[in-house]
Design a protein around this motif. Sequence first.
Motif, short mmCIF file in Angstrom:
data_model
loop_
_atom_site.label_atom_id
_atom_site.label_comp_id
_atom_site.label_asym_id
_atom_site.label_seq_id
_atom_site.Cartn_x
_atom_site.Cartn_y
_atom_site.Cartn_z
N MET A 1 48.44 30.71 48.15
CA MET A 1 47.18 31.43 48.33
C MET A 1 47.14 32.15 49.67
O MET A 1 46.75 33.34 49.74
CB MET A 1 46.00 30.47 48.21
N LEU B 1 46.76 36.22 50.06
CA LEU B 1 45.69 36.85 50.81
C LEU B 1 46.24 37.70 51.95
O LEU B 1 45.74 38.80 52.23
CB LEU B 1 44.74 35.79 51.37
N ARG C 1 39.76 31.79 42.36
CA ARG C 1 39.45 33.19 42.03
C ARG C 1 38.41 33.75 42.99
O ARG C 1 38.52 34.89 43.45
CB ARG C 1 38.97 33.31 40.59
N VAL D 1 39.97 34.82 46.25
CA VAL D 1 40.65 36.12 46.18
C VAL D 1 39.63 37.27 46.14
O VAL D 1 39.75 38.25 46.89
CB VAL D 1 41.58 36.18 44.96
#
Length: 572
Positions: A363, A367, A428, A431
């Motif tokens: 993650m 990002l 989700r 993000v």
Amino acid sequence: MNETSTSVLPRRTVLATGAVGTAATMGVLSTGPADARRGKKKGKGKGGAKNGPGAKHPVFQHGVASGDPLPHAVVLWTRVTPTPAATPGSGKGGKVTVRWEVATDERFRRVVSRGRFVTSKGRDHTVKLDAKGLKPERWYYYRFHALGQTSRVGRTRTAPAEDATPEHLRIGFTSCSNWPAGLFAAYRGLAQRDDLHAVVHLGDYLYESGSSNVRAHEPDHEIVTLADYRTRHGQYKTDPDLQAAHANAPWIVTWDDHEVTNDSYATGAENHQPGPVAEGGEGDYAKRRARAHRAYDEWMPARMDGTARLGDGTRLYRRLRFGTLAELSMLDLRTYRDQQVADPGYDTGVDDPERTITGEPQMEWLLDGLAQERAQWKVVGTSVMFSPLKVAALPRDVAGAINTLAPLIPQDGVYANPDQWDGYTADRRTVVDHLAANDVRDTVFLTGDIHSAWAIDVPTDVGSYPLSPTAGVEFVCTSVTSNNLKDALGTPSRSPVNLAAERAILAANPHIKYLNFDDHGFCVLDLDARRAQCDWFVIGSRTDPDTPITWTRSFATDSGASSVREVDAPVG
């Protein structure tokens, strides 16, 4: 993604008796890339595989492939069969020295790189190497030599230089190719195109099940051992249309669940039975996954260490640049995820911030890439649907059929598929909030898994859409062969019940602008400075080797818009 099939041997019976299928040994003496793009299927024309004097069997039975293009390097792949008995997964055959060469012309008059690679049964006689010293944004041709024979010719392309601004980038993308479900005509469609810079495969390249429908799996039981996974990979790469597609352009791949087993997560899978094999179990899941990943690393033209280097490993998430125009982040959404919740309709675990589909390191990596300004288009390859999907109340038979595509759809209509990002809403939200907070524009999610075609606006707040802004768009490709709604229901394509199911989904999800539950095929994504356009191409019958391939719909998103609009013609 669940896949129903017929004539499945009982898994426990097969494992208990120790039955092992034989590897596929049908050698396909295919044409070279130029002939494949003209639609020819057989022959020893330019680039065809060549048998040496007195050869008793074809050495290059599994074709050639390239992948993960960089500005100055590309991965090259093949497999040699040193003896008739040295079939995939057999553990037979000695060491073989394979020569390779790369040229700027198909006749190899201008060779620019060459070398040798020694392979053996320890890596299932596969060959995977990094051809370096190449020039950016160029077409090249490559081939292999071993044991007096020459492989077919493959065509590949390097990425643009990091500071270059290419006019456009055009890639094919697809997913979900289940061997027993039908013939791989969609790969024929990709192979016949001259205009693709790369092909992206979003997972379920093969299936782990043992089944016999249109054609039988090898081995004809659920695969568990390293030999099983190697044999299955070998079988898939005997398909002439898949061989032609691999030979036509570099591939960029990720796995979904079926490369190991159905609905997998970090510590197990829905379709894994723990316990000793002698007692009808399938052993330790971590060992099973390690075997599957090893076979995948051997048989796929991918960099498996998560960097620009080529090395043995299991980290598949990685990023590829195409100059300043686009950056492609390929995700691994199986290896690090938490177990799926049992009932997404009523289990608040889908919103638990401690649960993850990506894992924390991936993650952070994602990002960081999305926040960079290295490239205009941020393309994310995600094996399962990113956008929220609410399923309205449907007739019981239709809901049951859709459950074969997206499981656990209750009758009262909720966000229903725990195997997608809907089962991990905190990730989700992370993000989407990141994209909004950093004013990231031109984000495109490419998705497979769900055996159907979708064009979607990704909302920042689905509850207030369309008043809320959008964070990007998502294009979902159909399957190559894996069952869609018409297959599950046994209805004709575009039948009233199928269309009613699509209308119900669209009515419950205004951010979804296009849905086709019925067709198989592939997509083409074209990027330039103005827009990103996705074209859907579909095949006819899965059982017809000459089935037509036709364009059906196109959608685009304009630069800065983060929303889709329909387009009346495909690119090219």
